[in-house]
Design a protein around this motif. Sequence first.
Motif, PDB file in Angstrom:
ATOM      1  N   GLU A  16      23.218 -70.044   7.154  1.00  0.00           N
ATOM      2  CA  GLU A  16      23.778 -71.110   7.876  1.00  0.00           C
ATOM      3  C   GLU A  16      25.506 -70.510   7.721  1.00  0.00           C
ATOM      4  O   GLU A  16      25.641 -69.916   6.989  1.00  0.00           O
ATOM      5  CB  GLU A  16      23.672 -72.255   7.466  1.00  0.00           C
ATOM      6  N   ALA A  17      26.273 -71.047   8.700  1.00  0.00           N
ATOM      7  CA  ALA A  17      27.417 -70.514   8.824  1.00  0.00           C
ATOM      8  C   ALA A  17      28.602 -71.702   8.769  1.00  0.00           C
ATOM      9  O   ALA A  17      28.196 -72.709   9.487  1.00  0.00           O
ATOM     10  CB  ALA A  17      27.884 -69.557   9.911  1.00  0.00           C
ATOM     11  N   GLN A  18      29.556 -71.808   8.013  1.00  0.00           N
ATOM     12  CA  GLN A  18      30.535 -72.660   7.992  1.00  0.00           C
ATOM     13  C   GLN A  18      31.343 -72.896   9.355  1.00  0.00           C
ATOM     14  O   GLN A  18      31.594 -71.844  10.131  1.00  0.00           O
ATOM     15  CB  GLN A  18      31.534 -72.647   7.147  1.00  0.00           C
ATOM     16  N   LEU A  19      31.456 -74.045  10.080  1.00  0.00           N
ATOM     17  CA  LEU A  19      31.823 -74.315  11.156  1.00  0.00           C
ATOM     18  C   LEU A  19      33.395 -73.969  11.226  1.00  0.00           C
ATOM     19  O   LEU A  19      33.823 -73.055  12.319  1.00  0.00           O
ATOM     20  CB  LEU A  19      32.039 -75.794  11.228  1.00  0.00           C
ATOM     21  N   GLU A  20      34.137 -73.958  10.315  1.00  0.00           N
ATOM     22  CA  GLU A  20      35.367 -73.291  10.210  1.00  0.00           C
ATOM     23  C   GLU A  20      35.355 -71.871  10.393  1.00  0.00           C
ATOM     24  O   GLU A  20      36.390 -71.296  11.111  1.00  0.00           O
ATOM     25  CB  GLU A  20      36.012 -73.456   8.936  1.00  0.00           C
ATOM     26  N   GLY A  21      34.651 -71.282   9.962  1.00  0.00           N
ATOM     27  CA  GLY A  21      34.515 -69.699  10.098  1.00  0.00           C
ATOM     28  C   GLY A  21      33.722 -69.419  11.499  1.00  0.00           C
ATOM     29  O   GLY A  21      34.515 -68.429  12.006  1.00  0.00           O
ATOM     30  N   LEU A  22      33.057 -70.105  11.896  1.00  0.00           N
ATOM     31  CA  LEU A  22      32.794 -70.006  13.308  1.00  0.00           C
ATOM     32  C   LEU A  22      33.861 -70.036  14.544  1.00  0.00           C
ATOM     33  O   LEU A  22      33.960 -69.340  15.304  1.00  0.00           O
ATOM     34  CB  LEU A  22      31.688 -70.904  13.756  1.00  0.00           C
ATOM     35  N   LEU A  23      34.575 -71.222  14.002  1.00  0.00           N
ATOM     36  CA  LEU A  23      35.743 -71.322  15.155  1.00  0.00           C
ATOM     37  C   LEU A  23      36.677 -70.350  14.998  1.00  0.00           C
ATOM     38  O   LEU A  23      37.357 -70.107  15.988  1.00  0.00           O
ATOM     39  CB  LEU A  23      36.066 -72.656  14.572  1.00  0.00           C
ATOM     40  N   ALA A  24      36.875 -69.667  13.804  1.00  0.00           N
ATOM     41  CA  ALA A  24      37.999 -68.634  13.600  1.00  0.00           C
ATOM     42  C   ALA A  24      37.694 -67.374  13.929  1.00  0.00           C
ATOM     43  O   ALA A  24      38.252 -66.435  14.121  1.00  0.00           O
ATOM     44  CB  ALA A  24      38.514 -68.692  12.122  1.00  0.00           C
ATOM     45  N   SER A  25      36.360 -66.991  14.547  1.00  0.00           N
ATOM     46  CA  SER A  25      35.485 -65.733  14.801  1.00  0.00           C
ATOM     47  C   SER A  25      36.073 -65.202  15.909  1.00  0.00           C
ATOM     48  O   SER A  25      35.445 -65.815  17.042  1.00  0.00           O
ATOM     49  CB  SER A  25      34.100 -65.830  14.611  1.00  0.00           C
ATOM     50  N   ASP A  26      36.846 -64.405  16.000  1.00  0.00           N
ATOM     51  CA  ASP A  26      37.292 -63.569  17.395  1.00  0.00           C
ATOM     52  C   ASP A  26      35.856 -63.014  17.911  1.00  0.00           C
ATOM     53  O   ASP A  26      35.621 -63.077  19.177  1.00  0.00           O
ATOM     54  CB  ASP A  26      38.270 -62.810  17.396  1.00  0.00           C
ATOM     55  N   ALA A  27      35.144 -62.547  16.996  1.00  0.00           N
ATOM     56  CA  ALA A  27      33.641 -61.570  17.577  1.00  0.00           C
ATOM     57  C   ALA A  27      32.810 -62.675  18.125  1.00  0.00           C
ATOM     58  O   ALA A  27      32.267 -62.482  19.312  1.00  0.00           O
ATOM     59  CB  ALA A  27      32.947 -61.003  16.367  1.00  0.00           C
ATOM     60  N   LEU A  28      32.781 -63.875  17.524  1.00  0.00           N
ATOM     61  CA  LEU A  28      31.755 -65.069  18.365  1.00  0.00           C
ATOM     62  C   LEU A  28      32.490 -65.422  19.516  1.00  0.00           C
ATOM     63  O   LEU A  28      31.838 -65.808  20.335  1.00  0.00           O
ATOM     64  CB  LEU A  28      31.741 -66.069  17.119  1.00  0.00           C
ATOM     65  N   ARG A  29      33.797 -65.715  19.499  1.00  0.00           N
ATOM     66  CA  ARG A  29      34.265 -66.226  20.653  1.00  0.00           C
ATOM     67  C   ARG A  29      34.076 -65.376  21.850  1.00  0.00           C
ATOM     68  O   ARG A  29      33.849 -65.690  22.933  1.00  0.00           O
ATOM     69  CB  ARG A  29      35.923 -66.502  20.337  1.00  0.00           C
ATOM     70  N   HIS A  30      34.274 -64.111  21.573  1.00  0.00           N
ATOM     71  CA  HIS A  30      34.074 -62.937  22.568  1.00  0.00           C
ATOM     72  C   HIS A  30      32.724 -62.992  22.821  1.00  0.00           C
ATOM     73  O   HIS A  30      32.174 -62.810  24.301  1.00  0.00           O
ATOM     74  CB  HIS A  30      34.509 -61.500  22.139  1.00  0.00           C
ATOM     75  N   ALA A  31      31.909 -62.930  22.222  1.00  0.00           N
ATOM     76  CA  ALA A  31      30.277 -63.004  22.346  1.00  0.00           C
ATOM     77  C   ALA A  31      29.920 -63.987  23.141  1.00  0.00           C
ATOM     78  O   ALA A  31      28.891 -64.070  23.946  1.00  0.00           O
ATOM     79  CB  ALA A  31      29.469 -62.808  21.254  1.00  0.00           C
ATOM     80  N   LEU A  32      30.521 -65.209  23.215  1.00  0.00           N
ATOM     81  CA  LEU A  32      30.255 -66.538  23.820  1.00  0.00           C
ATOM     82  C   LEU A  32      31.089 -66.592  25.252  1.00  0.00           C
ATOM     83  O   LEU A  32      30.954 -67.767  25.915  1.00  0.00           O
ATOM     84  CB  LEU A  32      30.714 -67.653  23.003  1.00  0.00           C
TER      85      LEU A  32
END
Length: 113
Positions: free
Chosen positions: A58-74
Amino acid sequence: RDQLKRGARHDVEAAAVLNAFHGARSLRELEDEFIQREEAQAAAFQELCSAEGGGLPEAQLEGLLASDALRHALGAPPDELLQALLQTMAGEGAASVGAARFVAGARAWNAFL
């Protein structure tokens, strides 16, 4: 053929159908794009994961929100939309997102990209 072209110029619905037909992509192209998007999302999620006590990652919500890689992938959604998506994946009041919920949420999200 010329008659069809002339008619399509003046008929908005016919023009829309012809544009959709000519702009269509193959199923294989769509599947490849979908797979690449899922792989990028999974990689971004995994970078932020921890599996404490041998449980599911599992990943912390804060980390997911701050992730540029995830933002780009979405697909680079606006901040408010990304926050709403990830909060929905986490569930009400949760501070982290489990792998199963992330996969289900990302798959649903990808259906609309």
